[in-house]
Design a protein around this motif. Structure first.
Motif, PDB file in Angstrom:
ATOM      1  N   UNK A 165       0.841  -1.157   0.000  1.00 40.38           N
ATOM      2  CA  UNK A 165       0.000   0.000   0.000  1.00 40.38           C
ATOM      3  C   UNK A 165       0.897   1.233   0.000  1.00 40.38           C
ATOM      4  N   UNK A 166       0.574   2.140  -0.900  1.00 43.97           N
ATOM      5  CA  UNK A 166       1.331   3.394  -1.014  1.00 43.97           C
ATOM      6  C   UNK A 166       0.538   4.489  -0.312  1.00 43.97           C
ATOM      7  N   UNK A 167       1.086   5.034   0.756  1.00 43.65           N
ATOM      8  CA  UNK A 167       0.488   6.183   1.420  1.00 43.65           C
ATOM      9  C   UNK A 167       1.085   7.412   0.747  1.00 43.65           C
ATOM     10  N   UNK A 168       0.355   7.949  -0.183  1.00 51.14           N
ATOM     11  CA  UNK A 168       0.860   8.979  -1.087  1.00 51.14           C
ATOM     12  C   UNK A 168       0.705  10.374  -0.484  1.00 51.14           C
ATOM     13  N   UNK A 171       8.738   4.143  -9.620  1.00 51.10           N
ATOM     14  CA  UNK A 171       8.536   2.789 -10.140  1.00 51.10           C
ATOM     15  C   UNK A 171       8.319   1.753  -9.034  1.00 51.10           C
ATOM     16  N   UNK A 172       8.943   1.954  -7.910  1.00 47.24           N
ATOM     17  CA  UNK A 172       8.764   1.029  -6.791  1.00 47.24           C
ATOM     18  C   UNK A 172       7.424   1.271  -6.103  1.00 47.24           C
ATOM     19  N   UNK A 173       7.077   2.541  -5.911  1.00 47.45           N
ATOM     20  CA  UNK A 173       5.789   2.865  -5.302  1.00 47.45           C
ATOM     21  C   UNK A 173       4.643   2.364  -6.182  1.00 47.45           C
ATOM     22  N   UNK A 174       4.822   2.427  -7.492  1.00 40.89           N
ATOM     23  CA  UNK A 174       3.778   2.022  -8.425  1.00 40.89           C
ATOM     24  C   UNK A 174       3.455   0.526  -8.332  1.00 40.89           C
ATOM     25  N   UNK A 175       4.315  -0.242  -7.693  1.00 37.64           N
ATOM     26  CA  UNK A 175       4.043  -1.666  -7.522  1.00 37.64           C
ATOM     27  C   UNK A 175       3.021  -1.931  -6.423  1.00 37.64           C
ATOM     28  N   UNK A 176       2.643  -0.914  -5.695  1.00 37.61           N
ATOM     29  CA  UNK A 176       1.677  -1.084  -4.610  1.00 37.61           C
ATOM     30  C   UNK A 176       0.337  -1.549  -5.175  1.00 37.61           C
ATOM     31  N   UNK A 177      -0.345  -2.351  -4.406  1.00 37.84           N
ATOM     32  CA  UNK A 177      -1.674  -2.836  -4.804  1.00 37.84           C
ATOM     33  C   UNK A 177      -2.748  -1.772  -4.638  1.00 37.84           C
ATOM     34  N   UNK A 178      -2.475  -0.787  -3.796  1.00 40.53           N
ATOM     35  CA  UNK A 178      -3.457   0.270  -3.547  1.00 40.53           C
ATOM     36  C   UNK A 178      -2.713   1.549  -3.195  1.00 40.53           C
ATOM     37  N   UNK A 179      -3.379   2.660  -3.454  1.00 47.34           N
ATOM     38  CA  UNK A 179      -2.823   3.978  -3.145  1.00 47.34           C
ATOM     39  C   UNK A 179      -3.835   4.717  -2.285  1.00 47.34           C
ATOM     40  N   UNK A 180      -3.356   5.276  -1.189  1.00 53.67           N
ATOM     41  CA  UNK A 180      -4.208   6.080  -0.318  1.00 53.67           C
ATOM     42  C   UNK A 180      -3.579   7.467  -0.221  1.00 53.67           C
ATOM     43  N   UNK A 181      -4.325   8.468  -0.677  1.00 48.42           N
ATOM     44  CA  UNK A 181      -3.854   9.850  -0.595  1.00 48.42           C
ATOM     45  C   UNK A 181      -3.919  10.305   0.856  1.00 48.42           C
ATOM     46  N   UNK A 182      -2.891  11.012   1.307  1.00 46.61           N
ATOM     47  CA  UNK A 182      -2.825  11.417   2.708  1.00 46.61           C
ATOM     48  C   UNK A 182      -2.829  12.926   2.925  1.00 46.61           C
ATOM     49  N   UNK A 183      -2.677  13.705   1.892  1.00 46.40           N
ATOM     50  CA  UNK A 183      -2.620  15.164   2.055  1.00 46.40           C
ATOM     51  C   UNK A 183      -3.886  15.686   2.734  1.00 46.40           C
ATOM     52  N   UNK A 184      -3.696  16.500   3.767  1.00 44.46           N
ATOM     53  CA  UNK A 184      -4.813  17.160   4.418  1.00 44.46           C
ATOM     54  C   UNK A 184      -5.722  16.223   5.203  1.00 44.46           C
ATOM     55  N   UNK A 185      -5.267  15.012   5.477  1.00 44.06           N
ATOM     56  CA  UNK A 185      -6.105  14.037   6.170  1.00 44.06           C
ATOM     57  C   UNK A 185      -5.444  13.625   7.480  1.00 44.06           C
ATOM     58  N   UNK A 186      -6.258  13.306   8.444  1.00 42.29           N
ATOM     59  CA  UNK A 186      -5.728  12.859   9.730  1.00 42.29           C
ATOM     60  C   UNK A 186      -5.249  11.419   9.627  1.00 42.29           C
ATOM     61  N   UNK A 187      -4.430  11.023  10.584  1.00 40.98           N
ATOM     62  CA  UNK A 187      -3.961   9.637  10.626  1.00 40.98           C
ATOM     63  C   UNK A 187      -5.145   8.683  10.744  1.00 40.98           C
ATOM     64  N   UNK A 188      -6.162   9.074  11.481  1.00 45.05           N
ATOM     65  CA  UNK A 188      -7.345   8.227  11.653  1.00 45.05           C
ATOM     66  C   UNK A 188      -8.079   8.027  10.326  1.00 45.05           C
ATOM     67  N   UNK A 189      -8.216   9.095   9.547  1.00 45.66           N
ATOM     68  CA  UNK A 189      -8.881   8.980   8.240  1.00 45.66           C
ATOM     69  C   UNK A 189      -8.118   8.048   7.314  1.00 45.66           C
ATOM     70  N   UNK A 190      -6.805   8.214   7.287  1.00 48.01           N
ATOM     71  CA  UNK A 190      -5.972   7.368   6.428  1.00 48.01           C
ATOM     72  C   UNK A 190      -6.053   5.922   6.897  1.00 48.01           C
ATOM     73  N   UNK A 191      -5.967   5.713   8.201  1.00 50.36           N
ATOM     74  CA  UNK A 191      -6.043   4.351   8.743  1.00 50.36           C
ATOM     75  C   UNK A 191      -7.372   3.696   8.395  1.00 50.36           C
ATOM     76  N   UNK A 192      -8.467   4.442   8.438  1.00 48.15           N
ATOM     77  CA  UNK A 192      -9.784   3.893   8.054  1.00 48.15           C
ATOM     78  C   UNK A 192      -9.773   3.408   6.617  1.00 48.15           C
ATOM     79  N   UNK A 193      -9.183   4.221   5.726  1.00 52.39           N
ATOM     80  CA  UNK A 193      -9.109   3.825   4.312  1.00 52.39           C
ATOM     81  C   UNK A 193      -8.235   2.589   4.132  1.00 52.39           C
TER      82      UNK A 193
END
Length: 72
Positions: free
Chosen positions: A1-4, A41-63
């Motif tokens: 998972x890429x926390x972008x 190229x390495x990050x792109x191998x992630x199965x999923x991407x979760x955008x983190x800008x402007x979001x709390x740790x709790x919001x990101x963790x939920x996703x």
């Protein structure tokens, strides 16, 4: 998972690179952009991407959890 995160957000979180040797340059955001381009190229191998800008740790963790549960 890429926390972008954007280069701007990455610099903010890293304290503008004050304690990060790879970001200690006249333009820390440019240093982050270079690193992201090199590493993408390495990050792109992630199965999923979760955008983190402007979001709390709790919001990101939920996703992250929702994606993990959906893929089980």
């Amino acid at each position: 998972m890429w926390l972008q995160a954007s280069p701007e957000e990455s610099c903010r979180r890293a304290g503008m690179g004050e304690t990060r040797p790879l970001l200690q340059s006249p333009d820390p955001e440019e240093a982050v952009r270079r690193l992201l381009l090199q590493r993408e190229p390495f990050y792109a191998m992630a199965d999923a991407v979760v955008a983190t800008d402007g979001r709390s740790a709790e919001e990101v963790a939920r996703d992250v959890l929702a994606i993990w549960v959906a893929r089980r």
